[in-house]
Design a protein around this motif. Structure first.
Motif, mmCIF file in Angstrom:
data_model
loop_
_atom_site.group_PDB
_atom_site.id
_atom_site.type_symbol
_atom_site.label_atom_id
_atom_site.label_comp_id
_atom_site.label_asym_id
_atom_site.label_seq_id
_atom_site.Cartn_x
_atom_site.Cartn_y
_atom_site.Cartn_z
ATOM 1 N N LEU A 1 4.760 -53.410 12.486
ATOM 2 C CA LEU A 1 5.062 -52.025 12.857
ATOM 3 C C LEU A 1 5.813 -51.305 11.747
ATOM 4 O O LEU A 1 5.652 -50.100 11.557
ATOM 5 N N HIS A 2 6.644 -52.047 11.008
ATOM 6 C CA HIS A 2 7.330 -51.438 9.867
ATOM 7 C C HIS A 2 6.318 -50.963 8.826
ATOM 8 O O HIS A 2 6.480 -49.897 8.225
ATOM 9 N N LYS A 3 5.276 -51.728 8.623
ATOM 10 C CA LYS A 3 4.233 -51.318 7.679
ATOM 11 C C LYS A 3 3.497 -50.086 8.191
ATOM 12 O O LYS A 3 3.152 -49.187 7.407
ATOM 13 N N VAL A 4 3.263 -50.036 9.497
ATOM 14 C CA VAL A 4 2.627 -48.851 10.087
ATOM 15 C C VAL A 4 3.524 -47.628 9.886
ATOM 16 O O VAL A 4 3.034 -46.527 9.581
ATOM 17 N N GLU A 5 4.824 -47.809 10.049
ATOM 18 C CA GLU A 5 5.769 -46.707 9.820
ATOM 19 C C GLU A 5 5.648 -46.165 8.399
ATOM 20 O O GLU A 5 5.636 -44.948 8.181
ATOM 21 N N VAL A 6 5.585 -47.076 7.423
ATOM 22 C CA VAL A 6 5.498 -46.647 6.023
ATOM 23 C C VAL A 6 4.180 -45.919 5.777
ATOM 24 O O VAL A 6 4.148 -44.868 5.108
ATOM 25 N N LEU A 7 3.088 -46.466 6.301
ATOM 26 C CA LEU A 7 1.790 -45.810 6.131
ATOM 27 C C LEU A 7 1.795 -44.419 6.755
ATOM 28 O O LEU A 7 1.261 -43.460 6.178
ATOM 29 N N ALA A 8 2.388 -44.308 7.939
ATOM 30 C CA ALA A 8 2.463 -43.002 8.601
ATOM 31 C C ALA A 8 3.306 -42.031 7.779
ATOM 32 O O ALA A 8 2.995 -40.832 7.683
ATOM 33 N N ASN A 9 4.369 -42.547 7.163
ATOM 34 C CA ASN A 9 5.201 -41.699 6.301
ATOM 35 C C ASN A 9 4.404 -41.191 5.107
ATOM 36 O O ASN A 9 4.462 -40.003 4.765
ATOM 37 N N HIS A 10 3.664 -42.073 4.459
ATOM 38 C CA HIS A 10 2.856 -41.663 3.307
ATOM 39 C C HIS A 10 1.812 -40.621 3.718
ATOM 40 O O HIS A 10 1.576 -39.648 2.986
ATOM 41 N N LEU A 11 1.186 -40.827 4.859
ATOM 42 C CA LEU A 11 0.187 -39.872 5.338
ATOM 43 C C LEU A 11 0.823 -38.509 5.580
ATOM 44 O O LEU A 11 0.286 -37.471 5.157
ATOM 45 N N THR A 12 1.995 -38.513 6.230
ATOM 46 C CA THR A 12 2.664 -37.256 6.570
ATOM 47 C C THR A 12 3.153 -36.512 5.340
ATOM 48 O O THR A 12 3.140 -35.279 5.307
ATOM 49 N N GLN A 13 3.589 -37.236 4.324
ATOM 50 C CA GLN A 13 4.205 -36.584 3.171
ATOM 51 C C GLN A 13 3.247 -36.352 2.006
ATOM 52 O O GLN A 13 3.493 -35.475 1.185
ATOM 53 N N LEU A 14 2.175 -37.105 1.928
ATOM 54 C CA LEU A 14 1.279 -36.972 0.777
ATOM 55 C C LEU A 14 -0.069 -36.334 1.111
ATOM 56 O O LEU A 14 -0.739 -35.810 0.213
ATOM 57 N N VAL A 15 -0.467 -36.365 2.369
ATOM 58 C CA VAL A 15 -1.777 -35.823 2.759
ATOM 59 C C VAL A 15 -1.624 -34.606 3.673
ATOM 60 O O VAL A 15 -2.175 -33.529 3.401
#
Length: 480
Positions: free
Chosen positions: A208-222
């Motif tokens: 879930l921590h990895k999902v959090e990071v992926l969601a952060n990247h999606l929200t901030q970079l895309v």
């Protein structure tokens, strides 16, 4: 067509929400001035302001306090700013002519700018500049009885784009843990100011921590590019950002950073999602749909040109290899660069301050927000900002952050200076001041489930070193 393109009536509800939330952010800022400025920056505070004003001129730090300074005057400005913030939150500027409404928002900005520009290390946080930049642009949103200028809406969306995209870039360019998706294995435990649910977030499964990071990247970079797209894409992008900021609010305390980001996100929403807000009904006496006068349109156009020109510096910073975060390129804090957690600490250290009493025992001072007592659950502090607690987190990383004020804090403990000690939650020496004080460094970690059941502790800590050895008043110069 005329000036039809200039107005965006479909963003009337968005303006309503943005102005109310912005007023709430200002209220938090001025509450900090009232509660903390005298102890931190007052004439007898940790870093006295009069000395700074004597050495630094108006051009280097524009502030009305160059004209006149006293601790009482600062408090009066703080109370005036707080009352004005409450009035703005209640919609009073919407009942005024355009020029008067703009004046209210301008005074709020000018007052807070005056504080930030003399606040030095205590006000060197990215959300100070973000509040000022948002506040300056919002001056030109206009009251409810005029249609919102589309250029101002665009400028707010552009600011939000820079906040999110800049934060995403600094992460990808910085700590490798953001790239290998392991950052949140550490962050919830080592962040500056954990909240009541931070331990729960830290104990989530690694996947879930990895999902959090992926969601952060999606929200901030895309997702930020969606802000530049037509509706309803822009609204969807803003909604994703709001949900992400809500997640951050639950997992930690970041002053009003999350709230001001949510404020900006609402600027991207039209009546597709906010049409239910009865703007006219909530602002008695207003007549929506009126176009502003020519001077107002010219002022908005000038603002747009100014921000476009100043945006050269944050754009250059974002696309450059040596990207920095949270920097202002001018003394008015306009068109700044933003970002957070370009590096992630793996281990949490805390500075613990102790005093030695006449009973021959060392007793620990308690802070309002930062971890100390291992049996105390971290409180919910945000959107309020505990400046001393935040700086103590930086001192634990590098003692140089305490240069010029940490020793002064220890002296205040020896002298029992109640104004400065009011920054603390717990003073174990209520009757007589301690004979000695010291600063120790501890390593902290969240307790496991078994440790929590057995002893009820939220934290487990181990001593690391003595940061400042025991000192007494005999070791202190009378001028300190």
């Amino acid at each position: 067509m005329g000036w039809d393109w200039f107005w965006a009536p479909e963003y009337g509800p968005a303006r309503f929400v943005v102005q109310r939330l912005l007023a709430l952010c200002y209220a938090m800022g001025f509450l900090c001035v009232i509660n903390q400025f005298p102890a931190l920056l007052g004439s007898h505070g940790l870093t006295p302001t009069p000395r700074f004003l004597r050495n630094v001129g108006f051009r280097r730090s524009p502030s009305l306090f160059h004209l006149y300074y006293s601790d009482r005057f600062v408090l009066c400005c703080g109370w005036f700013g707080l009352l004005l913030s409450v009035a703005a939150c209640c919609g009073v500027p919407d009942l005024l002519p355009i020029w008067a409404s703009m004046a209210v928002w301008f005074v709020l900005w000018a007052l807070y700018l005056s504080v930030v520009n003399i606040g030095r290390i205590w006000y060197a946080f990215g959300w100070e500049s973000l509040l000022l930049e948002t506040g300056f642009i919002a001056v030109f949103l206009g009251p409810a009885h005029t249609e919102p200028p589309v250029l101002v809406i665009w400028l707010l969306c552009w600011l939000l784009f820079r906040v999110e995209f800049g934060a995403g870039l600094i992460k990808m360019r910085g700590d490798p843990s953001w790239r290998d998706l392991s950052a949140l294995h550490h962050h919830h435990e080592t962040q500056p100011m954990p909240g009541p649910l931070s331990r729960v977030f830290h104990r989530l499964p690694g996947g879930l921590h990895k999902v959090e990071v992926l969601a952060n990247h999606l929200t901030q970079l895309v997702v930020p590019f969606g802000l530049l797209a037509p509706q309803p894409v822009a609204t969807i992008a803003a909604l994703i950002m709001i949900v992400t900021q809500g997640w951050l609010m639950l997992s930690g305390n970041f002053a009003w950073l999350n709230l001001i980001t949510v404020t900006l996100a609402f600027a991207a929403m039209d009546t597709t999602l906010l049409g239910w807000i009865p703007v006219d009904a909530l602002t008695p006496g207003s007549v929506a749909g009126t176009a502003g006068p020519m001077w107002y349109r010219a002022t908005v156009a000038a603002l747009t040109v100014l921000i476009v020109v100043l945006s050269y510096w944050p754009i250059r910073n974002m696309i450059g290899r040596g990207q920095v975060m949270n920097r202002s390129f001018n003394k008015l804090h306009l068109a700044n660069t933003y970002g957070a957690f370009g590096s992630v600490t793996r281990v949490r250290f805390e500075v613990v301050l102790e005093g030695y009493g006449t009973d021959g025992e060392w007793r620990e001072y308690g802070f309002r927000g930062k971890p100390g007592d291992v049996t105390r659950r971290s409180p919910q502090v945000a959107p309020y900002h505990l400046r001393l607690d935040w700086l103590m987190w930086f001192v634990a990383i590098s003692p140089s952050y305490g240069r010029g004020w940490l020793e002064r804090l220890l002296v205040a403990m020896l002298r029992d200076e109640r104004r400065i000690l009011s920054l603390l939650r717990h003073n174990p020496f209520r009757e007589t001041a301690p004979r000695y004080v010291r600063a120790r460094l501890f390593r902290y970690r969240f307790s496991t489930a078994a440790e929590k059941r057995e002893s009820g502790v939220w934290w487990v800590r181990d001593p690391v070193s003595e940061l400042i050895p025991a000192v007494s008043l005999d070791d202190v110069s009378p001028n300190d």
